[in-house]
Enzyme design. Structure first.
Site, PDB file in Angstrom:
ATOM      1  N   ASP A  70       0.788  -1.289   0.074  1.00 57.45           N
ATOM      2  CA  ASP A  70      -0.216   0.000   0.004  1.00 57.45           C
ATOM      3  C   ASP A  70       1.025   1.097   0.013  1.00 57.45           C
ATOM      4  O   ASP A  70       2.009   1.021   0.516  1.00 57.45           O
ATOM      5  CB  ASP A  70      -0.852  -0.186   1.018  1.00 57.45           C
ATOM      6  CG  ASP A  70      -0.283  -0.619   2.329  1.00 57.45           C
ATOM      7  OD1 ASP A  70       0.681  -0.814   2.458  1.00 57.45           O
ATOM      8  OD2 ASP A  70      -1.288  -0.868   3.298  1.00 57.45           O
ATOM      9  N   GLU A 129      -5.698   3.544   3.642  1.00 52.20           N
ATOM     10  CA  GLU A 129      -5.932   4.294   4.959  1.00 52.20           C
ATOM     11  C   GLU A 129      -7.410   4.619   4.695  1.00 52.20           C
ATOM     12  O   GLU A 129      -7.981   5.232   5.654  1.00 52.20           O
ATOM     13  CB  GLU A 129      -5.246   5.390   5.234  1.00 52.20           C
ATOM     14  CG  GLU A 129      -3.771   4.879   5.726  1.00 52.20           C
ATOM     15  CD  GLU A 129      -3.651   3.865   7.045  1.00 52.20           C
ATOM     16  OE1 GLU A 129      -4.644   4.094   7.636  1.00 52.20           O
ATOM     17  OE2 GLU A 129      -2.739   3.346   7.240  1.00 52.20           O
TER      18      GLU A 129
END
EC number: 3.5.1.47
Length: 376
Positions: A70, A129
């Protein structure tokens, strides 16, 4: 293979340019520039929004092994004191995604020069997130053209020393949901409460009633957590509040419990709307599916890791943390593991300072693991 000093240089550069979900433009460009300088003979590259897919083509492929990193940061003002602190005010790589990307680049560097029989797909995924990049990326045409047969991911763990790899078969991370509620009533003068409809009182009643959900609606042998982290309401001490906002999260160890919690929460909210004669808007924001590791693949990985001299294996417990990597694992067999980085401050802390020696640990382990798998 990329050497340790270069891993550190790359990580520190990425640490200085954290960007929020689907705004990772500088990050994407840095990654693309870096990858463009590697040998291109066996590489194929696609972009998806602010993410990147890099495939190392095998010599005689029957399978594709995926590795996901990520790439987004958090809206946190950094307080580490690093010389290479964030250049983006109010944003920080406070969850280790700078580490995750650097490890992936180290692996791309190695396999671009040392391809195997099978394909390896490196997935640089945005917006972990929030609002969540895994699910839309999983559903994209770009991803499905190169869809892997197995997928692997890692997450840094500040509580473990460098050299520790922690994971388990089955459930590793929880189901999670954000929670945003806006209440609207009728404001007024504090001297005339009977002419108003107080949303601070309504919000307080709602939050108090939430506490009964886990204790009275969730199986005691299961686990759930409802956290209200923020309440806003009113404008002045002598004005009855016309509006109030509640923000929080829901976390459960099963998708069944998540549905039960939401159903009960909505019933309580309906009661508040009726009892306080107010309007209410409910938004669950980003929802992440549980991270559930494939038992056979996880066991095989743990047995492999135990044979690596620099690695110590921990069979850990499940955690209430959330990770949208769970959406990949829902569709594709694979696993995630914790990488020990030994930081006094934890994840999402403005003072998170992971030990950079863990970069080499992860690159060496995964280089050896993927080399074995793609040449079986």
């Amino acid at each position: 293979m990329i050497d340790f000093s270069e891993l550190v240089t790359v990580r520190r550069h990425l640490h200085q340019i954290p960007e929020l979900g689907f705004e990772e433009f500088k990050t994407q460009q840095f990654l693309l520039d870096y990858i463009s300088k590697l040998p291109q003979e066996h590489l194929a590259i696609k972009t998806w929004k602010t993410g990147i897919l890099v495939k190392v083509n095998g010599s005689d492929p029957e399978k594709t092994f995926g590795y996901r990193a990520d790439i987004d940061g958090l809206p946190i003002e950094e307080e580490t004191g690093y010389e290479f602190s964030s250049n983006h005010k109010g944003k920080m790589h406070a969850c280790g995604h700078d580490f995750h990307m650097t490890i992936a680049l180290g692996l791309v560097t190695h396999f671009s020069k040392n391809p195997g029989k099978e394909n390896v797909l490196f997935i640089f995924q945005p917006a972990e997130e929030g609002p969540g990049g895994a699910l839309p990326m999983l559903e994209s045409e770009e991803f499905n053209e190169w869809r892997p047969d197995v997928i692997v991911g890692l997450h840094i763990a500040p509580e473990y020393p460098v050299g520790t790899i922690a994971t388990k078969e089955g459930l590793l991370f929880a189901n999670t949901s954000e929670l945003f509620i806006d209440l609207k009533g009728r404001g007024g003068h504090a001297a005339y409460p009977h002419q108003a409809n107080d949303m601070v009182v309504a919000a307080s009643h709602f939050v108090t009633q939430l506490q009964s959900i886990v204790s009275r609606n969730v199986d005691p042998l299961d686990s759930a957590v409802i956290t209200v982290g923020k309440i806003e309401g009113g404008t002045k001490q002598n004005i009855i509040a016309e509006t109030a906002r509640i923000e929080g999260t829901i976390r459960t160890l099963s998708s069944v419990s998540m549905n039960k919690v939401k159903k009960r929460l909505e019933a309580i909210l309906d009661g508040v709307k009726t009892g306080f004669e107010c309007e209410a808007a409910l938004d669950y924001g980003a929802n992440y599916y549980q991270v559930f590791n494939d038992s056979a693949l996880t066991k095989e990985f743990m047995e492999f890791a135990e044979m690596q001299p620099e690695v110590s294996i921990v069979n850990c417990k499940e955690a209430m943390t959330g990770e949208d990597f769970g959406y990949f694992l829902k569709e594709i067999p694979g696993f995630m593991f914790w990488l020990g980085v030994h930081s006094k401050s934890g994840l999402h802390s403005s003072r998170l300072m992971p030990d950079e020696n863990a970069l080499q640990t992860a690159v060496n382990l995964l280089k050896n693991y993927f080399t074995w798998k793609i040449n079986e």
